[in-house]
Write a protein that holds these residues in place. Structure first.
Motif: not given
Length: 710
Positions: A489-512
């Protein structure tokens, strides 16, 4: 009376009785067939005639259907021609017609609106050499007649305003009309159908002859009132030609003839299709038979009234046949409703009865031959009986000598009894020895069974410990599974957080990327760059928060992983204890297996001994059964022998010297035991295996039963 006389007399009686019975049977059968054959042949003739007329009716139906199909096509052509010409309409002007009743030929003047096809007026004076719209086009393409009718009044009288139907003088039948009532006062079926707004299909009278027709009503523009009728048809005379050609290839028997009579109107009782020797149009309505009746009137009425086109059968007497020939005539008929015809078949009765006469004659000849054969059989039977009686006299005498041989066989059966008794004694001794061996084997098996019981108790204790260790292992294993589930279960939560980070990074790139684009622009586009610059820090903060959350989750996962390792260690210890117990159980099981092998060998010995006892027992039983069967056989043979001798002497009237006087019983046959050789003969009724004085033989016990041959 001697045996030879009896056999000869019995043979003659049997042969004569059989011959006379056969003759009587043939005579009865002939009388029965003479009485029953005529109705049977009549029934067969009716069946054959029904099938034949059904075939004829089907041909007529096929011809009528083909005509109707053709008329449907012609009607379609007529409707298309009428549509191309501009349609059927009534004008404002009127014209006076001299209307002629097609039935009565009465004339009357009638004033009606002018009829137009498009812009063409259908004038009353149109001649046959002039081209008429619609109807001549139908005649050109189909060879069928066509007519346009105008409704004359509210009763529905129909006036022919243009037609390709010709009168007897060759002129168009324009001006003739169909009255709403027939000359007999009945409603005209064509007018009745048109007034109902329906098509009329079928047989109808047209000007001067009968047609197979189709009438279709023509409505006004508002479809509120019928103002005319479109007609196509073909003369039934042409249909008759097709039917005549088809029926000309059909024959029934040698003299059977097909005919067709009209069933209504002026055609009633007249030939529509005459057989050979007849003439079409001739009337047989008034023809009488020998009894003064009107057979054709009865035939037509019954055929018309028959339901569903059922067959009607009649027998005409005298000169009532369609060909005028004298004698009885068989007639079958059926009603053909579409053309109101009665289709008939007539066959001379003599042709139908020829088979019955031939059969009766053949039965008479067979009866004569049967009588002659019976006389011959009686003579042959008498000679055969005399020969058979003489040939039996010698063999019967030899039968008496054969009976002596049967008596000698009784002595042999007695010897078999003694041998069977000795076999029973030997089998008893063998059985006792086998029982001793069985007892020893059972003692050994008892000791081994006790050892197995002790070992089994120890094995049960170890099994209990093993079960406890296994239960403990199961509980700890469940804890380990729970811990592992939490890690997952903890691993799944880590995966979701990492996915959020990936999305934020992607949007940051777009904004840049957007910021770079905005920076390249000039003028007012710089305002968009300011908006992008404000959004980038916010995204950076979200990324930092997500990173911190990821770190915390990872630490929790490490703790839980350690907990899972501890649980796994405990599980390993439990499994080690379980293995140790299992080894001890294996040792005990090995000892039990060794004891079981010993026990198996003991049981095998018991089985062998029991098998040997079974064989001996079976041998004893077989010997006992053989002894009983032999005794019964001896008794039965003696009784049969006595009766056979008495019956044989009574039949042949004499007796054999070797068997004493007639009726005396056979003397008792002396029996000797196998163990009493050298001693005197056993007295009748003494036990088997004993001396003549009644004392038991040496080495044998006294038998419990005695055999006597009577």
């Amino acid at each position: 009376m001697t045996m030879r006389t009896r056999i000869a007399g019995l043979g003659c009686v049997l042969v004569a009785g059989a011959g006379l019975a056969l003759t009587g049977l043939v005579a009865l059968q002939k009388a029965f067939l003479d009485r029953e054959l005529k109705p049977l042949l009549l029934q067969q003739a009716q069946g054959a005639a029904s099938a034949f007329l059904q075939n004829v009716q089907e041909q007529c139906q096929n011809a009528q259907r083909q005509v109707q199909d053709r008329l449907t096509h012609s009607l379609k052509i007529a409707e298309e021609a009428l549509h191309r010409g501009g349609g059927f309409r009534l004008g404002q002007e009127t014209v006076t017609w001299q209307a002629i009743n097609q039935f009565t030929k009465e004339r009357r003047d009638v004033e009606l609106p002018r009829v137009y096809v498009g812009e063409t007026w259908l004038a009353p004076s149109l001649g046959s050499e002039e081209r008429a719209p619609v109807v001549d086009e139908v005649r050109y393409y189909t060879r069928d007649a066509a007519t346009l009718f105008q409704r004359m009044n509210e009763e529905g009288d129909l006036l022919r305003v243009t037609t390709s139907v010709l009168q007897a003088d060759g002129r168009r039948a324009t001006g003739t009309y169909i009255p709403h009532r027939n000359p007999d006062g009945s409603p005209n079926p064509v007018v009745a159908a048109i007034l109902r707004g329906e098509d009329y299909r079928g047989r109808a009278f047209v000007v001067n002859q009968w047609y197979d027709t189709v009438y279709r009503p023509i409505w006004d523009a508002a479809r509120r009132r019928i103002i005319g009728v479109l007609f196509v048809g073909t003369s039934i005379e042409s249909v008759k030609g097709d039917i005549r050609q088809s029926l000309g290839r059909i024959r029934y028997g040698q003299s059977g003839r097909v005919f067709i009579l009209g069933a209504s109107g002026d055609q009633r009782g007249r030939y529509v299709l005459a057989p050979e020797g007849g003439k079409e149009g001739d009337s047989v309505w008034e023809v009488r038979d020998a009894a003064g009746r009107f057979p054709y009137q009865e035939l037509i009425q019954e055929a018309v009234n028959a339901k569903g086109g059922a067959m009607v059968f009649k027998e005409f007497e005298g000169a009532a046949g369609t060909s005028g020939s004298a004698g009885r005539t068989f007639v079958a008929a059926t009603y053909f409703a579409p053309y109101e015809w009665v289709i008939g078949l007539e066959v001379p009765a003599g042709e139908l009865e020829a088979a019955a006469l031939a059969t009766s004659k053949a039965l008479g000849s067979m009866l004569t031959r049967t009588l002659m054969g019976t006389m011959v059989l009686i003579g042959v039977g008498l000679g055969l009986s005399l020969w058979l009686a003489g040939s039996l006299a010698g063999p019967v005498g030899r039968v008496a000598n054969d009976l002596a041989e049967i008596a000698r066989s009784l002595t042999s059966s007695a010897a078999q009894l003694a041998e069977s008794s000795q076999s029973v004694a030997q089998g008893t001794t063998t059985q006792a020895a086998s029982l001793e061996e069985t007892s020893a084997s059972l003692e050994e098996m008892t000791a081994m069974t006790h050892r197995n019981a002790v070992h089994a108790q120890q094995a049960r204790d170890l099994a209990g410990r093993t079960r406890t260790a296994a239960d403990t292992c199961k509980a700890e294993m469940e804890q380990m599974q729970l811990a592992m589930a939490e890690i997952e279960e903890s691993s799944q939560q880590v995966a979701r957080v990492l996915k959020t980070i990936d999305e934020i990074a992607f949007q940051t790139n777009l904004l840049a990327l957007n910021a770079a684009v905005e920076a390249a622009r000039a003028g007012e586009a710089g305002m968009g760059f300011a908006v992008v610059a404000d959004e980038v820090p916010a995204l950076a903060l979200r990324a930092a928060a997500a990173a911190r959350e990821t770190s915390g989750q990872i630490e929790v996962s490490v703790v839980r992983s350690r907990r899972g390792a501890e649980v796994s260690r405990k599980v390993a210890q439990s499994l080690e204890e379980l293995v140790r117990c299992a080894r001890q159980v294996d040792d005990l099981v090995s000892e039990i297996a060794a004891a079981s092998q010993e026990q198996s060998r003991g049981i095998a010995q018991i089985s062998s001994a029991v098998s040997q006892m079974d064989k001996v027992t079976q041998s004893n039983a077989a010997a006992a059964e053989e002894t009983a069967a032999t005794a019964q056989e001896l008794s039965a043979r003696a009784e049969l022998l006595r009766r056979a001798v008495a019956d044989l002497e009574a039949v042949i009237g004499s007796h054999s010297d070797a068997h004493g006087k007639r009726g005396e019983p056979v003397a008792d046959v002396p029996l000797r035991s196998a163990s009493t050789k050298g001693s005197g003969p056993a007295t009748a009724g003494s036990p088997v295996g004993s001396h003549g004085n009644g004392s038991p033989g040496p080495g044998h016990k006294r038998s419990g039963s005695a055999l006597r041959v009577a």
